[in-house]
Enzyme design. Structure first.
Site, PDB file in Angstrom:
ATOM      1  N   GLY A 101       0.854  -1.186   0.000  1.00  0.00           N
ATOM      2  CA  GLY A 101       0.000   0.000   0.000  1.00  0.00           C
ATOM      3  C   GLY A 101       0.882   1.225   0.000  1.00  0.00           C
ATOM      4  O   GLY A 101       1.780   1.347   0.814  1.00  0.00           O
ATOM      5  N   VAL A 102       0.668   2.107  -0.965  1.00  0.00           N
ATOM      6  CA  VAL A 102       1.476   3.308  -1.027  1.00  0.00           C
ATOM      7  C   VAL A 102       0.517   4.486  -0.990  1.00  0.00           C
ATOM      8  O   VAL A 102      -0.337   4.616  -1.860  1.00  0.00           O
ATOM      9  CB  VAL A 102       2.348   3.338  -2.303  1.00  0.00           C
ATOM     10  CG1 VAL A 102       3.073   4.663  -2.424  1.00  0.00           C
ATOM     11  CG2 VAL A 102       3.352   2.192  -2.270  1.00  0.00           C
ATOM     12  N   GLY A 103       0.633   5.287   0.051  1.00  0.00           N
ATOM     13  CA  GLY A 103      -0.340   6.364   0.208  1.00  0.00           C
ATOM     14  C   GLY A 103       0.320   7.680   0.529  1.00  0.00           C
ATOM     15  O   GLY A 103       1.526   7.830   0.378  1.00  0.00           O
ATOM     16  N   LYS A 186       2.138  -9.537   8.473  1.00  0.00           N
ATOM     17  CA  LYS A 186       1.360  -9.252   7.279  1.00  0.00           C
ATOM     18  C   LYS A 186      -0.046  -9.802   7.508  1.00  0.00           C
ATOM     19  O   LYS A 186      -0.212 -10.966   7.877  1.00  0.00           O
ATOM     20  CB  LYS A 186       1.995  -9.916   6.063  1.00  0.00           C
ATOM     21  CG  LYS A 186       1.299  -9.534   4.784  1.00  0.00           C
ATOM     22  CD  LYS A 186       1.847 -10.284   3.591  1.00  0.00           C
ATOM     23  CE  LYS A 186       0.957 -10.004   2.402  1.00  0.00           C
ATOM     24  NZ  LYS A 186       1.039 -11.062   1.392  1.00  0.00           N
ATOM     25  N   GLY A 189      -6.071 -11.429   3.948  1.00  0.00           N
ATOM     26  CA  GLY A 189      -7.347 -10.867   3.510  1.00  0.00           C
ATOM     27  C   GLY A 189      -7.240  -9.639   2.631  1.00  0.00           C
ATOM     28  O   GLY A 189      -6.174  -9.361   2.074  1.00  0.00           O
ATOM     29  N   GLU A 191      -8.984  -5.390   2.010  1.00  0.00           N
ATOM     30  CA  GLU A 191      -9.685  -4.286   2.656  1.00  0.00           C
ATOM     31  C   GLU A 191     -11.194  -4.527   2.603  1.00  0.00           C
ATOM     32  O   GLU A 191     -11.721  -4.974   1.592  1.00  0.00           O
ATOM     33  CB  GLU A 191      -9.349  -2.967   1.948  1.00  0.00           C
ATOM     34  CG  GLU A 191      -7.978  -2.442   2.323  1.00  0.00           C
ATOM     35  CD  GLU A 191      -7.524  -1.277   1.446  1.00  0.00           C
ATOM     36  OE1 GLU A 191      -8.390  -0.559   0.903  1.00  0.00           O
ATOM     37  OE2 GLU A 191      -6.303  -1.109   1.304  1.00  0.00           O
ATOM     38  N   ASP A 225      -9.862   6.776  13.486  1.00  0.00           N
ATOM     39  CA  ASP A 225      -9.815   6.916  12.023  1.00  0.00           C
ATOM     40  C   ASP A 225     -10.480   5.686  11.393  1.00  0.00           C
ATOM     41  O   ASP A 225     -10.003   5.132  10.404  1.00  0.00           O
ATOM     42  CB  ASP A 225      -8.372   7.068  11.527  1.00  0.00           C
ATOM     43  CG  ASP A 225      -8.291   7.430  10.039  1.00  0.00           C
ATOM     44  OD1 ASP A 225      -9.277   7.981   9.499  1.00  0.00           O
ATOM     45  OD2 ASP A 225      -7.248   7.157   9.414  1.00  0.00           O
ATOM     46  N   ASN A 230      -9.494   0.821   6.725  1.00  0.00           N
ATOM     47  CA  ASN A 230      -8.558   0.430   7.783  1.00  0.00           C
ATOM     48  C   ASN A 230      -8.951  -0.885   8.443  1.00  0.00           C
ATOM     49  O   ASN A 230      -8.605  -1.145   9.595  1.00  0.00           O
ATOM     50  CB  ASN A 230      -8.420   1.569   8.804  1.00  0.00           C
ATOM     51  CG  ASN A 230      -7.614   2.732   8.233  1.00  0.00           C
ATOM     52  OD1 ASN A 230      -6.765   2.517   7.359  1.00  0.00           O
ATOM     53  ND2 ASN A 230      -7.874   3.932   8.706  1.00  0.00           N
ATOM     54  N   ASP A 242      -3.847   0.535  11.234  1.00  0.00           N
ATOM     55  CA  ASP A 242      -3.652   1.979  11.059  1.00  0.00           C
ATOM     56  C   ASP A 242      -4.049   2.751  12.323  1.00  0.00           C
ATOM     57  O   ASP A 242      -5.031   3.491  12.336  1.00  0.00           O
ATOM     58  CB  ASP A 242      -4.461   2.453   9.833  1.00  0.00           C
ATOM     59  CG  ASP A 242      -3.951   3.769   9.261  1.00  0.00           C
ATOM     60  OD1 ASP A 242      -2.950   4.275   9.774  1.00  0.00           O
ATOM     61  OD2 ASP A 242      -4.558   4.282   8.311  1.00  0.00           O
TER      62      ASP A 242
HETATM   63  N1  LIG Z   1       0.187  -5.364   8.262  1.00  0.00           N
HETATM   64  C1  LIG Z   1      -0.208  -5.239   6.999  1.00  0.00           C
HETATM   65  N2  LIG Z   1      -0.357  -6.313   6.194  1.00  0.00           N
HETATM   66  C2  LIG Z   1      -0.757  -6.195   4.906  1.00  0.00           C
HETATM   67  N3  LIG Z   1      -1.061  -5.009   4.321  1.00  0.00           N
HETATM   68  C3  LIG Z   1      -0.942  -3.891   5.055  1.00  0.00           C
HETATM   69  C4  LIG Z   1      -0.515  -3.942   6.430  1.00  0.00           C
HETATM   70  N4  LIG Z   1      -0.505  -2.680   6.912  1.00  0.00           N
HETATM   71  C5  LIG Z   1      -0.902  -1.882   5.901  1.00  0.00           C
HETATM   72  N5  LIG Z   1      -1.169  -2.594   4.773  1.00  0.00           N
HETATM   73  C6  LIG Z   1      -1.625  -2.053   3.474  1.00  0.00           C
HETATM   74  O1  LIG Z   1      -1.135  -0.737   3.310  1.00  0.00           O
HETATM   75  C7  LIG Z   1      -2.196   0.215   3.220  1.00  0.00           C
HETATM   76  C8  LIG Z   1      -1.862   1.489   3.986  1.00  0.00           C
HETATM   77  O2  LIG Z   1      -1.679   1.202   5.352  1.00  0.00           O
HETATM   78  P1  LIG Z   1      -2.278   2.093   6.496  1.00  0.00           P
HETATM   79  O3  LIG Z   1      -3.748   2.195   6.347  1.00  0.00           O
HETATM   80  O4  LIG Z   1      -1.766   1.565   7.774  1.00  0.00           O
HETATM   81  O5  LIG Z   1      -1.596   3.502   6.211  1.00  0.00           O
HETATM   82  P2  LIG Z   1      -2.233   4.924   5.864  1.00  0.00           P
HETATM   83  O6  LIG Z   1      -1.458   5.889   6.612  1.00  0.00           O
HETATM   84  O7  LIG Z   1      -3.716   4.897   5.985  1.00  0.00           O
HETATM   85  O8  LIG Z   1      -1.880   5.102   4.367  1.00  0.00           O
HETATM   86  P3  LIG Z   1      -2.739   5.969   3.342  1.00  0.00           P
HETATM   87  O9  LIG Z   1      -2.176   7.333   3.398  1.00  0.00           O
HETATM   88  O10 LIG Z   1      -2.512   5.245   2.064  1.00  0.00           O
HETATM   89  O11 LIG Z   1      -4.189   5.917   3.763  1.00  0.00           O
HETATM   90  C9  LIG Z   1      -3.408  -0.507   3.787  1.00  0.00           C
HETATM   91  O12 LIG Z   1      -4.585  -0.026   3.215  1.00  0.00           O
HETATM   92  C10 LIG Z   1      -3.144  -1.967   3.436  1.00  0.00           C
HETATM   93  O13 LIG Z   1      -3.590  -2.261   2.139  1.00  0.00           O
HETATM   94 MG   LIG Z   2      -5.207   3.621   6.283  1.00  0.00          MG
END
Ligand SMILES: Nc1ncnc2c1ncn2[C@@H]1O[C@H](COP(=O)(O)OP(=O)(O)OP(=O)(O)O)[C@@H](O)[C@H]1O
Ligand SMILES: [Mg+2]
Length: 302
Positions: A101-103, A186, A189, A191, A225, A230, A242
């Site tokens: 996931g890249v955000g 990890k 599943g 989202e 949040d 999440n 998250d």
């Molecule tokens: N432990 C994990 N196992 C598998 N995938 C994960 C895990 N943690 C995060 N991800 C993936 O990475 C994404 C972003 O993680 P997270 O929601 O924790 O960060 P965020 O700060 O909300 O990022 P964004 O700015 O993209 O919303 C998640 O939506 C998920 O798809």
């Molecule tokens: Mg998130």
């Protein structure tokens, strides 16, 4: 976006990390670290510093600027490398994998040790950092550089919260934290937003999630949040992730955050499965969660 630097790890040498961590040390005092101070901060000779600066500049781990003096500062890529290297040295990570996931607030990658894990780099100060950077008075001495501090604080907060919640609440198991990075299990599943539940599963999954939020509240946290983005759902159950912005239940706005979390979560289920999810008073559900008596949504249906 911050480049993925993991691929560069094999070509780097111990002294490159001394240099990077020297720049990091210097940044505790000012954003741009004077070249002359680097031998001291890094423990390298001046000649070695020159050579390492070249290598790190070329690879985009640091930036150089000449204002009143020649100064260097870490880029997010350099900070990532420092965290990554520390996690490898602690044996938390053995192999680096593809993005999960890249955000805007984080970059999450699959990594491996003895099993698949997730590495989350916090980026909380990133956008801010680029804007602020343009106008900043570079010479002023700062206690800390804000993007680095913001991202590290967020990672520390999230890691501490996961440690408190795991295993009583269905959250990813926390494994290690360094700087702005955390390593966790990890999750299996997908989202919740991308899942399509069978009619007969819907209320059960929502009840399960609400009971998880009840456990989190009992331990002392409101997620703050909560959304379909999440939560992961799989054959094995649900995972709520998250957590950097979670607030303690004795926070003055905790109950407001709890109501907002419930409005988001129940609202999502009601919109997606209008015929299956009973109408209910969020206020009622919030009270039941707060006093630990929540069991099923049906008990609060209107
Ligand atoms: N432990 C994990 N196992 C598998 N995938 C994960 C895990 N943690 C995060 N991800 C993936 O990475 C994404 C972003 O993680 P997270 O929601 O924790 O960060 P965020 O700060 O909300 O990022 P964004 O700015 O993209 O919303 C998640 O939506 C998920 O798809
Ligand atoms: Mg998130």
């Amino acid at each position: 976006m911050v480049r993925n630097v993991a691929g560069l790890l094999p070509e780097l040498e111990t002294e490159d990390f001394y240099l990077l961590s020297g720049v990091e040390q210097g940044m505790r005092f000012s954003e741009w670290v004077q070249r002359e101070k680097l031998p001291n901060f890094s423990g390298l000779t001046p000649e070695e510093v020159d050579y390492r600066l070249e290598r790190c500049l070329k690879r985009g781990f640091i930036e150089k600027k000449t204002i009143q003096y020649e100064g260097y500062t870490l880029k997010f890529e350099g900070y990532d490398l420092l965290a990554l290297n520390a996690l490898v040295e602690r044996d938390a990570i053995a192999e680096f994998g593809s993005p999960l996931g890249v955000g805007k607030e984080s970059d999450v990658y699959e990594v491996k040790s003895y099993k698949p894990l997730a590495l989350k780099y916090h980026r909380e100060g990133y956008t801010n950092f680029r804007e602020v950077n343009k106008e900043r008075d570079y010479t002023s001495d700062k206690q800390h550089v804000s993007w680095m501090y913001t991202a590290r604080k967020a990672a520390e907060r999230e890691y501490e919260t996961l440690e408190e919640l795991y295993p009583d609440v269905a959250v990813p198991r926390p494994i290690e934290q360094n700087r702005h990075a955390i390593v966790m299990d990890k999750m299996p599943g997908v989202e919740l937003s991308r899942s399509k539940l069978e009619d007969e599963q819907v209320v059960g999954v929502l009840d399960l999630l609400l009971r998880e939020l009840t456990h989190a509240y009992e331990i002392g946290f409101v997620h703050a949040d909560m959304s379909e983005y999440n939560i992961f759902v799989s054959e094995e159950g649900v995972t709520i992730f998250d957590w950097p912005q979670a607030v303690p239940t004795d926070h003055e706005n905790a109950d407001e955050f709890l109501r907002r979390d419930l409005t988001n979560l129940i609202g999502y289920f009601r919109r997606k499965y209008p015929r299956t999810v009973p109408d209910c008073e969020v206020e009622d559900v919030a009270n039941a969660i707060a006093d630990g008596s929540f069991e099923t949504l049906d008990a609060h249906a209107t």
